[in-house]
Design a protein around this motif. Structure first.
Motif, PDB file in Angstrom:
ATOM      1  N   PRO A 159       4.774   8.053  -3.087  1.00  0.00           N
ATOM      2  CA  PRO A 159       6.210   8.361  -3.033  1.00  0.00           C
ATOM      3  C   PRO A 159       6.964   7.729  -4.208  1.00  0.00           C
ATOM      4  O   PRO A 159       6.452   6.841  -4.888  1.00  0.00           O
ATOM      5  CB  PRO A 159       6.651   7.745  -1.701  1.00  0.00           C
ATOM      6  CG  PRO A 159       5.614   6.734  -1.374  1.00  0.00           C
ATOM      7  CD  PRO A 159       4.338   7.188  -2.000  1.00  0.00           C
ATOM      8  N   ALA A 160       8.177   8.190  -4.414  1.00  0.00           N
ATOM      9  CA  ALA A 160       8.995   7.733  -5.547  1.00  0.00           C
ATOM     10  C   ALA A 160       9.244   6.232  -5.525  1.00  0.00           C
ATOM     11  O   ALA A 160       9.443   5.624  -6.578  1.00  0.00           O
ATOM     12  CB  ALA A 160      10.321   8.489  -5.566  1.00  0.00           C
ATOM     13  N   TYR A 161       9.220   5.615  -4.355  1.00  0.00           N
ATOM     14  CA  TYR A 161       9.495   4.181  -4.287  1.00  0.00           C
ATOM     15  C   TYR A 161       8.317   3.316  -4.757  1.00  0.00           C
ATOM     16  O   TYR A 161       8.431   2.098  -4.819  1.00  0.00           O
ATOM     17  CB  TYR A 161       9.933   3.760  -2.884  1.00  0.00           C
ATOM     18  CG  TYR A 161       8.911   3.965  -1.785  1.00  0.00           C
ATOM     19  CD1 TYR A 161       7.832   3.099  -1.613  1.00  0.00           C
ATOM     20  CD2 TYR A 161       9.041   5.026  -0.909  1.00  0.00           C
ATOM     21  CE1 TYR A 161       6.906   3.290  -0.606  1.00  0.00           C
ATOM     22  CE2 TYR A 161       8.123   5.217   0.113  1.00  0.00           C
ATOM     23  CZ  TYR A 161       7.059   4.351   0.256  1.00  0.00           C
ATOM     24  OH  TYR A 161       6.148   4.544   1.260  1.00  0.00           O
ATOM     25  N   PHE A 162       7.188   3.912  -5.104  1.00  0.00           N
ATOM     26  CA  PHE A 162       6.037   3.140  -5.585  1.00  0.00           C
ATOM     27  C   PHE A 162       6.457   2.313  -6.792  1.00  0.00           C
ATOM     28  O   PHE A 162       6.979   2.822  -7.772  1.00  0.00           O
ATOM     29  CB  PHE A 162       4.874   4.074  -5.936  1.00  0.00           C
ATOM     30  CG  PHE A 162       3.715   3.390  -6.600  1.00  0.00           C
ATOM     31  CD1 PHE A 162       3.099   2.298  -6.025  1.00  0.00           C
ATOM     32  CD2 PHE A 162       3.244   3.855  -7.814  1.00  0.00           C
ATOM     33  CE1 PHE A 162       2.020   1.673  -6.634  1.00  0.00           C
ATOM     34  CE2 PHE A 162       2.164   3.245  -8.436  1.00  0.00           C
ATOM     35  CZ  PHE A 162       1.548   2.158  -7.850  1.00  0.00           C
ATOM     36  N   ALA A 163       6.207   1.012  -6.729  1.00  0.00           N
ATOM     37  CA  ALA A 163       6.725   0.066  -7.723  1.00  0.00           C
ATOM     38  C   ALA A 163       5.842  -0.100  -8.957  1.00  0.00           C
ATOM     39  O   ALA A 163       6.210  -0.840  -9.866  1.00  0.00           O
ATOM     40  CB  ALA A 163       6.928  -1.295  -7.056  1.00  0.00           C
ATOM     41  N   CYS A 196       1.093   0.947  -0.712  1.00  0.00           N
ATOM     42  CA  CYS A 196       0.898   2.395  -0.579  1.00  0.00           C
ATOM     43  C   CYS A 196      -0.482   2.737  -0.027  1.00  0.00           C
ATOM     44  O   CYS A 196      -0.614   3.623   0.825  1.00  0.00           O
ATOM     45  CB  CYS A 196       1.133   3.076  -1.922  1.00  0.00           C
ATOM     46  SG  CYS A 196       2.882   3.203  -2.361  1.00  0.00           S
ATOM     47  N   TRP A 201       2.566   9.537   4.059  1.00  0.00           N
ATOM     48  CA  TRP A 201       3.205  10.735   3.491  1.00  0.00           C
ATOM     49  C   TRP A 201       2.190  11.854   3.243  1.00  0.00           C
ATOM     50  O   TRP A 201       2.571  12.987   2.998  1.00  0.00           O
ATOM     51  CB  TRP A 201       3.922  10.411   2.170  1.00  0.00           C
ATOM     52  CG  TRP A 201       2.985   9.820   1.179  1.00  0.00           C
ATOM     53  CD1 TRP A 201       2.193  10.473   0.283  1.00  0.00           C
ATOM     54  CD2 TRP A 201       2.687   8.447   1.035  1.00  0.00           C
ATOM     55  NE1 TRP A 201       1.412   9.586  -0.398  1.00  0.00           N
ATOM     56  CE2 TRP A 201       1.708   8.330   0.035  1.00  0.00           C
ATOM     57  CE3 TRP A 201       3.155   7.290   1.650  1.00  0.00           C
ATOM     58  CZ2 TRP A 201       1.190   7.105  -0.369  1.00  0.00           C
ATOM     59  CZ3 TRP A 201       2.635   6.071   1.238  1.00  0.00           C
ATOM     60  CH2 TRP A 201       1.667   5.987   0.244  1.00  0.00           C
ATOM     61  N   GLY A 230       2.684  -3.069  -4.975  1.00  0.00           N
ATOM     62  CA  GLY A 230       3.042  -1.692  -4.649  1.00  0.00           C
ATOM     63  C   GLY A 230       1.813  -0.852  -4.340  1.00  0.00           C
ATOM     64  O   GLY A 230       1.820  -0.038  -3.409  1.00  0.00           O
TER      65      GLY A 230
END
Length: 142
Positions: free
Chosen positions: A64-68, A77, A83, A73
């Motif tokens: 997802p876009a929030y992956f750091a 994930c 997801w 991170g």
């Protein structure tokens, strides 16, 4: 194809394994799908450092876009993967893993540690299979 039956039957614990198979990734994905599993492939020829590994994981597993784009991170994930479509289990086949090991041995060792810690927490079961010369000999074979 080297036998994946212990994975699909879960007679081997989820984890990171050396996998000597030369099976084509599409054949592995088809076999996984027949068992209700997903299969993602990391092309190790393009993974030479932490950033390229994180980017490859993000792409292959549709993070997802929030992956750091950090080790933390990645761990977060991999332990979740909610997801993705529901599955009995998940395979990640990391081809040519030795490229990263030769280019940056220290970060590759950290990556293996992060992968191993993450799969222990993952639900459903997650197996990471490292293929090619350079797979750490300390990892158990599948």
């Amino acid at each position: 194809m080297t036998d994946l039956a212990p994975v699909f039957a879960r007679t081997r614990a989820p984890g990171v394994y050396r996998w000597p198979s030369r099976a084509h990734p599409a054949a592995v994905a088809r076999k996984a799908a027949r068992h209700g599993w997903t299969c993602s492939v990391l092309d190790g020829r393009r993974i030479t450092d932490r950033e390229s590994l994180l980017a490859a994981c993000a792409t292959a597993l549709s993070f997802p876009a929030y992956f750091a784009h950090t080790w933390d991170g990645l761990a977060t994930c991999l332990a979740d993967l909610s997801w993705l479509p529901p599955a009995e289990g998940r395979l990640v086949v990391y081809d040519d893993c030795g490229v990263f090991a030769r280019a940056d041995p220290a970060d590759c060792a950290v990556a293996i540690d992060v992968l191993a810690a993450s799969v222990a927490q993952a639900s459903p079961a997650l197996y990471v299979l490292l293929r090619g010369a350079g797979a750490p000999p300390t990892l158990p074979p599948l």
